[in-house]
Design an enzyme around this catalytic site. Structure first.
Site, PDB file in Angstrom:
ATOM      1  N   ASP A  37       0.784  -1.244   0.000  1.00 16.19           N
ATOM      2  CA  ASP A  37       0.000   0.000   0.000  1.00 16.19           C
ATOM      3  C   ASP A  37       0.821   1.303   0.000  1.00 16.19           C
ATOM      4  OD1 ASP A  37      -1.943  -1.933   0.267  1.00 16.19           O
ATOM      5  OD2 ASP A  37      -2.772  -1.197   2.152  1.00 16.19           O
ATOM      6  N   HIS A  94     -17.474   2.501   0.599  1.00 14.84           N
ATOM      7  CA  HIS A  94     -16.966   1.401   1.422  1.00 14.84           C
ATOM      8  C   HIS A  94     -17.355   1.569   2.889  1.00 14.84           C
ATOM      9  CE1 HIS A  94     -13.794  -1.357   3.103  1.00 14.84           C
ATOM     10  NE2 HIS A  94     -14.241  -2.049   2.073  1.00 14.84           N
ATOM     11  N   HIS A 144     -10.718   0.692  -2.645  1.00 16.51           N
ATOM     12  CA  HIS A 144     -12.073   0.695  -2.098  1.00 16.51           C
ATOM     13  C   HIS A 144     -13.097   1.331  -3.039  1.00 16.51           C
ATOM     14  CE1 HIS A 144     -10.397  -0.500   1.723  1.00 16.51           C
ATOM     15  NE2 HIS A 144      -9.787   0.640   1.951  1.00 16.51           N
ATOM     16  N   HIS A 177     -10.537   6.990   1.581  1.00 16.58           N
ATOM     17  CA  HIS A 177      -9.165   6.863   1.072  1.00 16.58           C
ATOM     18  C   HIS A 177      -9.100   5.760   0.023  1.00 16.58           C
ATOM     19  CE1 HIS A 177      -9.417   3.712   4.132  1.00 16.58           C
ATOM     20  NE2 HIS A 177      -8.505   3.072   3.429  1.00 16.58           N
ATOM     21  N   CYS A 220      -2.000  -2.595   7.816  1.00 18.50           N
ATOM     22  CA  CYS A 220      -1.894  -3.532   6.698  1.00 18.50           C
ATOM     23  C   CYS A 220      -0.603  -4.345   6.709  1.00 18.50           C
ATOM     24  CB  CYS A 220      -2.077  -2.788   5.388  1.00 18.50           C
ATOM     25  SG  CYS A 220      -3.783  -2.198   5.213  1.00 18.50           S
ATOM     26  N   ASP A 258      -4.519  -0.809  -1.820  1.00 17.08           N
ATOM     27  CA  ASP A 258      -5.801  -0.681  -1.141  1.00 17.08           C
ATOM     28  C   ASP A 258      -6.753  -0.072  -2.179  1.00 17.08           C
ATOM     29  OD1 ASP A 258      -6.825  -1.204   1.492  1.00 17.08           O
ATOM     30  OD2 ASP A 258      -6.868   0.937   1.953  1.00 17.08           O
ATOM     31  N   LYS A 316      -6.961  -5.059  -2.968  1.00 20.12           N
ATOM     32  CA  LYS A 316      -7.713  -5.594  -1.826  1.00 20.12           C
ATOM     33  C   LYS A 316      -8.621  -4.513  -1.279  1.00 20.12           C
ATOM     34  CE  LYS A 316      -4.008  -4.332   1.359  1.00 20.12           C
ATOM     35  NZ  LYS A 316      -4.718  -3.286   2.108  1.00 20.12           N
TER      36      LYS A 316
HETATM   37  C1  VGL Z   1      -4.632   0.801   5.818  1.00 22.36           C
HETATM   38  C2  VGL Z   1      -6.219   1.694   7.196  1.00 22.36           C
HETATM   39  C3  VGL Z   1      -7.172   1.540   6.225  1.00 22.36           C
HETATM   40  C4  VGL Z   1      -3.196   0.411   5.620  1.00 22.36           C
HETATM   41  C5  VGL Z   1      -5.583   0.628   4.832  1.00 22.36           C
HETATM   42  O1  VGL Z   1      -2.751   0.305   4.440  1.00 22.36           O
HETATM   43  O2  VGL Z   1      -2.490   0.217   6.640  1.00 22.36           O
HETATM   44  N1  VGL Z   1      -4.965   1.313   6.995  1.00 22.36           N
HETATM   45  N2  VGL Z   1      -6.854   1.009   5.035  1.00 22.36           N
HETATM   46 ZN    ZN Z   2      -8.230   1.019   3.418  1.00 23.72          ZN
END
Ligand code: VGL
Ligand code: ZN
Length: 213
Positions: free
Chosen positions: A17, A61, A57, A90, A160, A55, A115
């Site tokens: 990510d 979401h 979404h 995000h 993550c 990430d 994901k």
């Molecule tokens: C993440 C919060 C929400 C991450 C992703 O990549 O750590 N944290 N979505």
């Molecule tokens: Zn996320």
């Protein structure tokens, strides 16, 4: 620190990510998040194989506070699978925030794994969604391709990255966290908790110089 070279076919760099929204100025900016880019770029050429995650979404979401009228980011709600932290919007599919940091060199990646695309389930881990039941397919992909030791880097250490490292061990892989190639959100002691959980689970903690020399 013992040098972990020479890296073998079975060693893989798993980059979690490294997207604009997790970098300073992004919707869920992680302090120093952009600093991991240079470290990851230095490590990547030492690996035969690399997988990067994104990430990804939908705009509605259920991990977004905006999907729950009256609720604020960093509060928690109960979803079908249990407690879920609410985040600012995000990494919305196709947005600038969902793109990789512009300097991240992911040209050599074998796979871009997305994901978090199921509206009702968040997915911190690259292996399994937050319902702890829906697989992403990554374990099967890595097993079929002969990966055994995963060097894990990216954002955020305490969400993550940690969930990915714990699931990697649970799935039978050797997991190595490259500490200086990660940055944390650190919400209410979440970084210390994540480091403790990873150490207890048998995740090896190392630094990028163990790879690059
Ligand atoms: C993440 C919060 C929400 C991450 C992703 O990549 O750590 N944290 N979505
Ligand atoms: Zn996320």
């Amino acid at each position: 620190m013992a040098l972990m070279r020479p890296l073998a076919e079975a060693d893989l760099l798993l980059v979690i990510d490294v997207q604009n929204d997790f970098c300073p100025g992004g919707a869920l900016g992680v302090p120093g998040g952009d600093e991991v880019v240079a470290v990851i770029n230095r490590m990547a050429p030492h690996f035969h194989h690399c997988v990067v995650t994104q990430d990804w979404h939908p705009a509605d979401h259920l991990s977004f506070a905006s999907s729950h009228p009256g609720r604020q980011p960093l509060e928690t709600v109960t979803l079908d699978y249990g407690e879920q932290v609410l985040w600012p919007d995000h990494c919305v599919q196709g947005s600038h925030g969902a793109c990789f940091h512009r300097d991240l060199d992911w040209r050599g990646a074998d796979l871009v794994l997305r994901k978090g695309f199921h509206r009702a389930i968040d997915s911190y881990s690259a292996f399994q969604e937050n319902d702890r039941a829906t697989p992403t397919g990554l374990a099967g992909y890595l097993r079929e391709r002969g990966s055994r030791r995963l060097f894990i880097a990216g954002l955020a250490t305490d969400f993550c990255v940690a969930w990915t490292a714990l699931d990697a061990v649970a799935a039978g892989f050797d997991a190595v966290l490259v500490e200086d190639a990660c940055r944390a959100i650190d919400l209410d002691g979440s970084l210390a908790a994540a480091m403790g959980a990873m150490t207890s689970a048998g995740v090896t903690i190392t630094r990028s110089t163990a790879v690059t020399g």
